[in-house]
Design a protein around this motif. Structure first.
Motif, PDB file in Angstrom:
ATOM      1  N   VAL A 136       0.917  -1.047   0.096  1.00 28.75           N
ATOM      2  CA  VAL A 136      -0.099   0.139   0.030  1.00 28.75           C
ATOM      3  C   VAL A 136       0.837   1.184  -0.086  1.00 28.75           C
ATOM      4  O   VAL A 136       1.860   1.123   0.610  1.00 28.75           O
ATOM      5  N   LEU A 137       0.452   2.281  -0.686  1.00 29.12           N
ATOM      6  CA  LEU A 137       1.043   3.456  -0.494  1.00 29.12           C
ATOM      7  C   LEU A 137       0.493   4.382   0.460  1.00 29.12           C
ATOM      8  O   LEU A 137      -0.748   4.784   0.932  1.00 29.12           O
ATOM      9  N   GLY A 138       1.601   4.699   1.457  1.00 25.14           N
ATOM     10  CA  GLY A 138       1.494   5.302   2.710  1.00 25.14           C
ATOM     11  C   GLY A 138       2.771   6.157   3.382  1.00 25.14           C
ATOM     12  O   GLY A 138       3.791   5.676   3.095  1.00 25.14           O
ATOM     13  N   ASP A 139       2.652   7.224   4.013  1.00 28.27           N
ATOM     14  CA  ASP A 139       3.269   7.991   4.707  1.00 28.27           C
ATOM     15  C   ASP A 139       3.490   7.833   5.954  1.00 28.27           C
ATOM     16  O   ASP A 139       2.301   8.341   6.707  1.00 28.27           O
ATOM     17  N   ILE A 140       4.289   7.258   6.678  1.00 33.38           N
ATOM     18  CA  ILE A 140       4.713   7.343   7.904  1.00 33.38           C
ATOM     19  C   ILE A 140       4.469   8.528   8.802  1.00 33.38           C
ATOM     20  O   ILE A 140       4.209   8.344   9.859  1.00 33.38           O
ATOM     21  N   ARG A 141       4.858   9.591   8.220  1.00 35.99           N
ATOM     22  CA  ARG A 141       4.243  10.827   8.893  1.00 35.99           C
ATOM     23  C   ARG A 141       2.897  11.267   8.704  1.00 35.99           C
ATOM     24  O   ARG A 141       2.513  12.153   9.515  1.00 35.99           O
ATOM     25  N   ARG A 142       1.999  10.188   8.414  1.00 33.85           N
ATOM     26  CA  ARG A 142       0.615  10.567   8.492  1.00 33.85           C
ATOM     27  C   ARG A 142       0.001   8.987   9.091  1.00 33.85           C
ATOM     28  O   ARG A 142      -0.516   8.699   8.244  1.00 33.85           O
ATOM     29  N   PRO A 143       0.655   8.774  10.326  1.00 32.44           N
ATOM     30  CA  PRO A 143       0.172   7.508  10.716  1.00 32.44           C
ATOM     31  C   PRO A 143      -1.364   7.218  10.653  1.00 32.44           C
ATOM     32  O   PRO A 143      -1.992   5.856  10.558  1.00 32.44           O
ATOM     33  N   ALA A 144      -2.094   8.179  11.170  1.00 31.93           N
ATOM     34  CA  ALA A 144      -3.618   7.963  11.217  1.00 31.93           C
ATOM     35  C   ALA A 144      -4.114   7.642   9.886  1.00 31.93           C
ATOM     36  O   ALA A 144      -5.008   6.758   9.907  1.00 31.93           O
ATOM     37  N   ALA A 145      -3.795   8.211   8.624  1.00 29.19           N
ATOM     38  CA  ALA A 145      -4.143   7.858   7.438  1.00 29.19           C
ATOM     39  C   ALA A 145      -3.815   6.236   7.056  1.00 29.19           C
ATOM     40  O   ALA A 145      -4.636   5.447   6.393  1.00 29.19           O
ATOM     41  N   ILE A 146      -2.661   5.922   7.369  1.00 26.32           N
ATOM     42  CA  ILE A 146      -2.297   4.359   7.330  1.00 26.32           C
ATOM     43  C   ILE A 146      -3.160   3.392   7.963  1.00 26.32           C
ATOM     44  O   ILE A 146      -3.754   2.566   7.628  1.00 26.32           O
ATOM     45  N   LEU A 147      -3.515   3.705   9.346  1.00 22.44           N
ATOM     46  CA  LEU A 147      -4.361   3.021  10.293  1.00 22.44           C
ATOM     47  C   LEU A 147      -5.615   2.867   9.560  1.00 22.44           C
ATOM     48  O   LEU A 147      -6.208   1.958   9.364  1.00 22.44           O
ATOM     49  N   GLU A 148      -6.136   4.067   9.087  1.00 20.06           N
ATOM     50  CA  GLU A 148      -7.651   4.321   8.561  1.00 20.06           C
ATOM     51  C   GLU A 148      -7.570   3.215   7.246  1.00 20.06           C
ATOM     52  O   GLU A 148      -8.574   2.691   7.099  1.00 20.06           O
ATOM     53  N   ILE A 182       4.368  10.137  16.007  1.00 21.23           N
ATOM     54  CA  ILE A 182       4.114   8.928  15.127  1.00 21.23           C
ATOM     55  C   ILE A 182       3.894   7.533  15.796  1.00 21.23           C
ATOM     56  O   ILE A 182       3.044   6.736  15.579  1.00 21.23           O
ATOM     57  N   ILE A 183       5.034   7.314  16.341  1.00 26.92           N
ATOM     58  CA  ILE A 183       5.127   5.965  17.341  1.00 26.92           C
ATOM     59  C   ILE A 183       4.028   5.855  18.293  1.00 26.92           C
ATOM     60  O   ILE A 183       3.399   4.791  18.477  1.00 26.92           O
ATOM     61  N   ALA A 184       3.625   7.030  18.940  1.00 22.23           N
ATOM     62  CA  ALA A 184       2.344   6.993  20.008  1.00 22.23           C
ATOM     63  C   ALA A 184       1.319   6.634  19.221  1.00 22.23           C
ATOM     64  O   ALA A 184       0.614   5.808  19.769  1.00 22.23           O
ATOM     65  N   THR A 185       0.938   7.139  18.057  1.00 22.77           N
ATOM     66  CA  THR A 185      -0.224   6.991  17.423  1.00 22.77           C
ATOM     67  C   THR A 185      -0.248   5.614  16.897  1.00 22.77           C
ATOM     68  O   THR A 185      -1.347   5.036  17.111  1.00 22.77           O
ATOM     69  N   LEU A 186       0.725   4.967  16.323  1.00 24.53           N
ATOM     70  CA  LEU A 186       0.579   3.659  16.003  1.00 24.53           C
ATOM     71  C   LEU A 186       0.601   2.604  17.342  1.00 24.53           C
ATOM     72  O   LEU A 186      -0.191   1.716  17.484  1.00 24.53           O
ATOM     73  N   ARG A 187       1.277   3.069  18.571  1.00 18.62           N
ATOM     74  CA  ARG A 187       1.276   2.163  19.809  1.00 18.62           C
ATOM     75  C   ARG A 187      -0.144   1.967  20.342  1.00 18.62           C
ATOM     76  O   ARG A 187      -0.746   0.987  20.604  1.00 18.62           O
ATOM     77  N   ASP A 188      -0.898   3.266  20.303  1.00 14.00           N
ATOM     78  CA  ASP A 188      -2.099   3.306  20.800  1.00 14.00           C
ATOM     79  C   ASP A 188      -3.345   2.662  19.976  1.00 14.00           C
ATOM     80  O   ASP A 188      -4.397   2.056  20.492  1.00 14.00           O
ATOM     81  N   ALA A 189      -2.948   2.292  18.780  1.00 13.45           N
ATOM     82  CA  ALA A 189      -3.758   1.571  17.789  1.00 13.45           C
ATOM     83  C   ALA A 189      -4.164   0.149  17.871  1.00 13.45           C
ATOM     84  O   ALA A 189      -4.854  -0.504  17.399  1.00 13.45           O
ATOM     85  N   VAL A 190      -2.833  -0.598  18.394  1.00 16.59           N
ATOM     86  CA  VAL A 190      -2.529  -1.893  18.172  1.00 16.59           C
ATOM     87  C   VAL A 190      -2.880  -2.656  19.639  1.00 16.59           C
ATOM     88  O   VAL A 190      -3.057  -2.218  20.775  1.00 16.59           O
ATOM     89  N   ALA A 191      -3.428  -3.862  19.678  1.00 20.85           N
ATOM     90  CA  ALA A 191      -3.740  -4.664  20.682  1.00 20.85           C
ATOM     91  C   ALA A 191      -2.666  -5.151  21.615  1.00 20.85           C
ATOM     92  O   ALA A 191      -1.451  -5.012  21.127  1.00 20.85           O
TER      93      ALA A 191
END
Length: 272
Positions: A136-148, A182-191
């Motif tokens: 997938v095409l995604g920018d780590i600087r926009r983690p919420a968009a990747i997660l969505e 960025i890391i915090a956004t990813l951390r808070d999204a996972v189980a």
């Protein structure tokens, strides 16, 4: 204006690639060349050899970083993780994330994320026919968009553990792009029971290498931001940090591996 912008770092909006530019080096293509790949341009080879002229062992460092990535995948898969998000995946080189994960568990799913459209095309061409693997095409600087996107396309079940891999990427994130956020956004999204594995180049790197790599890449997506060991370790705030901690990638692999002029730290954290 952030300190990095004042010091000459290119603002975020100017660093987003719009396609292949053979006149500017690209971090993924330089890394590809260092690992012996063929998906790179002359400008990438020139930058690679500029680095090698200062630190001839840079190819060795790239290999250590790659081994750390594969070690992290193997570790997470053996711990029961069946989903992997490889952010900044770069141009596929075998053995790749899915090959390691699916060797342990054939049903493992891998999403390869990269923000460079050309890298994305390569990934689709090389991985598109592999079961359980999606580019997938995604920018780590926009983690919420990747997660969505991952949720919307049902590529990842965030109610189950996932391993997030960010190898060779974070030192290209400027301070005003908020790597900790960025890391915090990813951390808070996972189980709970999920993992994050990352690498980051540090200021312990040879001074000539820092100067050469910074001046040669100004204004490109390969422009680095070297950080201190404490700054790098702080990125795992909120995780249970696995031993041996945030140390050189060599120390993650073997006690007897040589030091290199380009110093890259690796760390693995687990969510609780």
């Amino acid at each position: 204006m952030s300190r990095d912008t004042e010091d000459g770092a290119t603002p975020r909006t100017q660093r987003v690639p719009v396609g292949a530019d053979p006149t500017k080096p690209n971090a993924a293509r330089v890394y590809n060349y260092m690992l012996g790949g063929k998906d790179n341009y002359e400008v990438d080879q020139i930058l690679a050899h500029q680095m090698l002229s200062v630190a001839p062992d840079t190819r060795t460092t790239a290999w250590f970083s790659r081994r750390f990535l594969l070690h992290a995948v193997e570790f997470a898969a053996e711990a029961g993780v069946r989903q992997f998000i490889d952010i900044g995946a770069g141009i596929p080189i075998s053995p790749n994330v899915h090959e390691i994960a699916q060797k342990i568990e054939p049903s493992a799913r891998v999403v390869a994320v990269d923000y460079d459209p050309v890298v994305h095309v390569h990934s689709n061409a090389l991985l598109g026919s592999t079961a359980g693997v999606t580019a997938v095409l995604g920018d780590i600087r926009r983690p919420a968009a990747i997660l969505e996107q991952l949720r919307a396309e049902r590529l990842i079940d965030f109610d189950q553990p996932v391993a997030i891999l960010i190898v060779g990427v974070l030192h290209y994130i400027m301070d005003d792009e908020d790597p900790a956020g960025i890391i915090a956004t990813l951390r808070d999204a996972v189980a709970p029971g999920s993992y994050l594995a990352f690498t980051h180049a540090t200021v312990d790197t040879h001074a000539d290498f820092i100067d050469r790599s910074s001046s040669s890449t100004a204004g490109s997506s390969a422009q680095p931001r070297y950080r201190t060991r404490d700054e790098v370790a702080a990125l795992l705030e909120g995780f249970d940090v696995l031993e041996p901690g945030v140390v050189t990638v060599q120390d993650w692999l073997d006690d007897d591996l040589p030091a290199t002029k380009l110093v890259v730290l690796g760390g693995i954290g687990r969510t609780v």
